[in-house]
Write a protein that holds these residues in place. Sequence first.
Motif, short mmCIF file in Angstrom:
data_model
loop_
_atom_site.label_atom_id
_atom_site.label_comp_id
_atom_site.label_asym_id
_atom_site.label_seq_id
_atom_site.Cartn_x
_atom_site.Cartn_y
_atom_site.Cartn_z
N SER A 141 -9.35 -3.35 -6.14
CA SER A 141 -10.52 -2.50 -5.94
C SER A 141 -10.16 -1.34 -5.02
CB SER A 141 -11.68 -3.29 -5.33
OG SER A 141 -11.99 -4.37 -6.13
N ILE A 142 -9.34 -1.62 -4.00
CA ILE A 142 -8.98 -0.56 -3.05
C ILE A 142 -8.17 0.53 -3.76
CG2 ILE A 142 -7.57 -0.04 -1.00
CD1 ILE A 142 -9.97 -1.49 -0.15
N ILE A 143 -7.23 0.10 -4.60
CA ILE A 143 -6.39 1.08 -5.31
C ILE A 143 -7.28 1.95 -6.22
CG2 ILE A 143 -4.47 1.37 -6.93
CD1 ILE A 143 -3.41 -1.34 -5.97
N SER A 144 -8.20 1.29 -6.92
CA SER A 144 -9.12 1.99 -7.79
C SER A 144 -9.99 2.95 -6.99
CB SER A 144 -10.01 0.95 -8.46
OG SER A 144 -10.18 1.22 -9.80
N LEU A 145 -10.49 2.42 -5.88
CA LEU A 145 -11.40 3.19 -5.03
C LEU A 145 -10.72 4.45 -4.50
CD1 LEU A 145 -14.12 3.26 -3.53
CD2 LEU A 145 -13.10 1.84 -1.76
N TYR B 246 0.81 -1.23 0.00
CA TYR B 246 0.00 0.00 0.00
C TYR B 246 0.84 1.28 0.00
CZ TYR B 246 -4.47 -2.39 0.07
OH TYR B 246 -5.56 -3.15 -0.28
N PRO B 247 1.92 1.36 0.80
CA PRO B 247 2.76 2.57 0.69
C PRO B 247 3.26 2.79 -0.74
CG PRO B 247 3.33 1.40 2.67
CD PRO B 247 2.36 0.53 1.93
N LEU B 248 3.58 1.72 -1.47
CA LEU B 248 4.05 1.90 -2.85
C LEU B 248 2.91 2.33 -3.77
CD1 LEU B 248 6.54 -1.04 -3.53
CD2 LEU B 248 7.05 1.39 -3.49
N GLY C 64 -19.60 1.07 -9.23
CA GLY C 64 -18.85 1.19 -10.49
C GLY C 64 -17.61 0.33 -10.48
N ILE C 65 -17.02 0.16 -9.31
CA ILE C 65 -15.79 -0.63 -9.19
C ILE C 65 -16.09 -2.13 -9.15
CG2 ILE C 65 -13.90 -1.18 -7.57
CD1 ILE C 65 -13.78 1.91 -7.12
#
Lengths: 531, 77
Positions: free
Chosen positions: B33-37, A320-322, B10-11
């Motif tokens: 999904s978290i990164i997208s969110l 997550y940090p990256l 949407g995700i």
Amino acid sequence: MTSHNFVVFVGAFLPALVLIYGLCPQKHRGKIMLLAGYGLYFMIDGKLIVYAVLSTLSVYGISQAMAYVLWQRDTELMEADGKAEKKAIRAKTKKKLRLIMAFAILLHIGLLFVLKYSAFFGENLNRLFRVTGVGVSLPVKYFALPLGISFYTLQAVAYLFDIQREKVKADRNIGRVALFLSFFGSFIEGPISRYEDTAEDLWAGHPLEFESLRRGGVRVLIGIVKRYVIANRFNMFISTVFTSYAAFDGVMIALAMLLFTIQLYMDFSGMMDVVIGAASIFGVKLKENFRQPFFSKSITEFWTRWHISLGAFFRDYVFYPLTMSKPLKNLTTKARRLLGSHYGPLMSATLALFVVWVLNGLWHGAGFQYLAFGMFHFVLITLGSLFAPLSRKAVDHLGIVREGRLYSVFCVVRTFFLVNIGELIFRAIGFRAALSMIKRMFTQFSTTRFADGTFTALGIDYYDLLLSAVVLFVFFIASVYKERGGDPIDWLMQRRTSVRFAAYYVLIILIVVFGAYGYGYVAVDPIYANF
Amino acid sequence: MEELIEILEGIDPDHDYENSKDLIDAHKLSSLSIISLVAELEEEFDVTIPATQIVPENFNSADAMLAMIRRLEEADA
């Protein structure tokens, strides 16, 4: 920790500690635990104490420096006027904390790197120089690795990161910091604990309760059964086949691979049962490190169920940090506009995953097979994400019910097979050996060695197989019960006294009578202790 | 809240975001999904979500996500 030390740990150290801890007034119990940790270090290797003391002093010093920077920021913020000034103070603090953290990483990860990897990199650089004709030869030094240094280092670094992120406060009590780092429940084989989860509980010195003693004791016994009745039993066969793989056909190699996967799980999860059970006797709740991993339907899921604390460490402190760093966040935003919400984040996630799996591979050891083990999982997870929408469409198109039992079983079996291949790479004596073993498995399929008695000559006769099958079946049923939300120890504790005692006797008899020690068996040292 | 539910659907349209309280604990939202969110929330609500905020408590439910956004907005002010 060797197999001998393990016996001393459960047979003498733990009972003695329970007794001393119980007799000691509550306010001194934390100190008793600290002494016990150092005592265990001393028993294993006296030099470890020097390492533990020095690195504790370093972690404590760095944490206090961070606390001072944060205190300075709060004082300045109180006196500051206006948004811009406050912003500048915050930015200055962030910079200072980053600098201190960089120093901490350099020192602690640097030390781990020198002790664990310098020989590996030195040897391979020299090989590269020889091949390319560069007339340089680096001196290669081999160090004895302090036991559990990787677990110890990750816990120390996580604690300092959490202070930097202001998730925890720097502890002023050096005893509590020392105990957190040297607690036997962490440094042998993990689980890698977080400061906020265990430090307070450890130092508080909870009273001994009969219920915790009983439940913790049973969990310790279950762990010993896993290690001595199953993991040890297969050891001679596994090490022979993995060492002299060229002499064995595909069936024997496949069997050795399967037995190694079972052995590793029984050894490591058994050790976790011992450690988590022992900690619970003292009122300390350690996080679970396994959650029925062989029921995973994908490799991604497998890593949320196997060695959970290592996966969580890499997720929280690397992945997550990256992905949340400015450059990768910008990449995600741009890619999402072009590729949508599935493929958009995949690019930054893949870059971060690559780093995670290189580190994960290397964390397990300095060798190309460990790097290959990391890359194997990286490729599988990336392919899984890449083809997820496609495979979902294909499955729907074929009219297969995704939540159906048949498809679930297919996914579980497929994942188990891939996990086995990964463990073969992990256990092989080198990367080339791993490739050759995989090749043999698929090209030299013959059952003659299995039938001609080679199998039994390597320490596993049919009684061993029968006993293992029965014990593994019981563990399988317990896993299914757990998967459905139950707790087998809870279940046992609610039975009649006669049933409970019968179960205790069975566990003890299994260990004493059916444990694989002595002639014909080669005891396995706790496999993960060397990582 | 409606905006947020729309983003979530949407995700990954497979979950009931209004009532779910275990989006992370039950592994309903993947790391992708978290990164997208996070990218979308930052754009939509004009906040910066640092990696330190990516903890299950902040993403287990839509309510928790909204509370995190409000907290970050206040800290920015």
